[in-house]
Design an enzyme around this catalytic site. Structure first.
Site, PDB file in Angstrom:
ATOM      1  N   GLY A 205     141.944  80.044  39.844  1.00  0.00           N
ATOM      2  CA  GLY A 205     141.548  79.444  41.107  1.00  0.00           C
ATOM      3  C   GLY A 205     141.511  77.928  40.983  1.00  0.00           C
ATOM      4  CB  SER A 206     139.624  75.451  42.953  1.00  0.00           C
ATOM      5  OG  SER A 206     140.138  75.872  44.199  1.00  0.00           O
ATOM      6  CB  ILE A 207     138.748  75.704  37.200  1.00  0.00           C
ATOM      7  CG1 ILE A 207     139.536  76.921  36.700  1.00  0.00           C
ATOM      8  CG2 ILE A 207     137.367  76.107  37.697  1.00  0.00           C
ATOM      9  CD1 ILE A 207     138.958  77.554  35.449  1.00  0.00           C
TER      10      ILE A 207
END
Length: 458
Positions: A205-207
């Site tokens: 995801g956004s990491i």
């Protein structure tokens, strides 16, 4: 008469030499068998191992994580931390074999490697039980127990490391298991024997936007100053990439702080597959890590198969991208350590009964980005915690830098992620928290990371 005495002396010398050769070959055979993982399938080898007092496994302060205690027909293992350290230490069983460090470090623990060969040979000649080497880990038992406690009742993992050295301070996986009864969990649907911190393959995801952001700052610095209009979705070749909100006009800093999918999808497309994957490789995604326990290398779509929709999805940590919590912690560690990823390690060294010892020294694994890019990302990650999606990770009096992630997956609610480090000015710890199907990283993973950072800095 003299000839008979001489003949008898020769016979005794030959017999003694044969015994010495036999005794010397025993550890060679055991070493061969333990390498193949089939040691305990041979009852003779199992009986021989039981007569050896395997070395203890200790934390960085000397606290016992595993030790041998006298038992009928030799020794048996004892695990004072129980399930809290089970995925690190593993287990050792006559019936079910070994796992974890009990398996990977068996030759050192048995004294077959790294100890005093003279002392071991003397013990065998005199019929004394063998004594293995004690292993000292980089792990802090108190922090390990605390991380395990926070994970109790959840599925997920926590990794804490020193970004400047690569020392793993805690590595917890949940559900845990009792290392004295591994057979109970073999058919458990919750897979407690799986080390989720090292072998769990998760969409980040956004990491993963940390990597995309590093590529933009390095290869498209002009674009970092542009404004992108976020309408809540991005359409690429008929594929629609959805965002978590309609953010309106955002610059690079706002896109990172608000975790704007539309902006980062556009960044990925602007970079192109070649430049994007070059940065992904620089962070070691898909590359094997030389570690004391098995680690999943990760996955990314090859350049030849990466079309527009896949590139945009990969740039926000979706698509076919998969990482482990250990590698997620290394992403944060790279930013904290001026762009350098240190080789992660668990075993600090060992100490033999004869005074022999070995100590591991920190090594650089990869240079993921320049110090200037890392410094710029550090500021962005500070802003995420101060005013963005990671506010729940903030600590009074400590500057925390971080990035949240809510990773879509085919098994239910999003996986919740948080990666970060602190104090941001002089980082001492980097952390990754992964909670399976827990929803938002900002609301589920960030508070847990905050408490782990608080404990680690005490």
């Amino acid at each position: 008469m003299r000839n008979n005495v001489r003949r008898l002396a020769y016979i005794l010398l030959v017999g003694l030499a044969a015994v010495c050769v036999y005794l010397a070959l025993i550890p060679v055979y055991i070493n061969h068998i333990t390498k193949s993982g089939a040691a305990l399938a041979d009852p003779r080898i199992a009986a021989g191992e039981n007569r050896i007092q395997r070395g203890a496994i200790l934390d960085r302060h000397g606290a016992v994580l595993a030790r041998s205690v006298p038992a009928e027909n030799g020794y048996q293992r004892e695990y004072p931390l129980g399930g809290a350290a089970a995925h690190i230490v593993g287990y050792y069983s006559n019936k079910y074999g070994a796992a974890g460090l009990e398996k990977s470090m068996a030759r050192v623990l048995l004294g077959l490697e790294g100890g005093s060969k003279i002392i071991n040979l003397r013990n065998r000649i005199l019929g004394r039980p063998g004594v293995g080497n004690d292993i000292t880990l980089t792990v802090d038992a108190g922090l390990q127990q605390y991380a395990a406690k926070l994970l109790a009742g959840k599925k997920g993992a926590v990794v804490v490391l020193d970004p400047a050295t690569g020392e793993v301070l805690a590595l917890a996986s949940s559900p845990a298991f009792d290392p004295l009864q591994p057979a109970k969990y073999i058919d458990d649907a919750e897979a407690p024997l799986l080390n989720r911190a090292l072998q769990g393959a998760y969409p980040p995801g956004s990491i993963f936007k940390i990597i995309t952001a590093a590529a933009v700052l390095a290869d498209l610095p002009g674009m970092a100053g542009d404004t992108i209009k976020c309408t809540g979705k991005l359409t690429v070749n008929g594929f629609t990439l959805h965002d978590n909100a309609v953010h309106g006009p955002v610059d690079f800093g706002e896109a990172f702080t608000k975790s704007c999918n539309v902006a980062f999808g556009r960044y990925g497309l602007a970079l192109g597959a070649g430049e994007f994957l070059k940065q992904v490789t620089a962070f070691g995604i898909g590359k094997s890590i030389d570690f004391e326990l098995p680690v999943y290398a990760g996955n990314i779509t090859p350049a030849g198969e990466m079309d527009g929709p896949t590139l945009a999805s990969s740039a926000i940590g979706q698509g076919e991208v998969l990482v482990t919590p250990l590698h997620a912690a290394l992403l944060a560690g790279a930013v904290a350590n001026d762009g350098v990823i240190m080789q992660p390690y668990l075993v600090a060294g060992y100490r033999g009964r004869g005074g022999s010892s070995s100590r591991r020294h920190p090594e650089e694994w990869r240079r993921a980005m320049t110090p200037a890019v890392a410094a710029a990302l550090r500021e962005q990650m500070i802003n995420v915690v101060r005013q963005g999606t990671g506010r729940a990770a903030a600590l009074p009096g400590v500057t925390v830098a971080g990035k949240t992630g809510s990773a879509e997956n085919p098994h239910g609610k999003s996986h919740a992620w948080f990666v970060g480090f602190a104090p941001a000015e002089e980082p001492r710890v980097a952390v990754a928290v992964l909670l399976e199907n827990a929803g938002s990283g900002g609301s589920a993973a960030a508070p847990l990371a905050r408490e782990i950072i608080r404990k680690a800095l005490q």
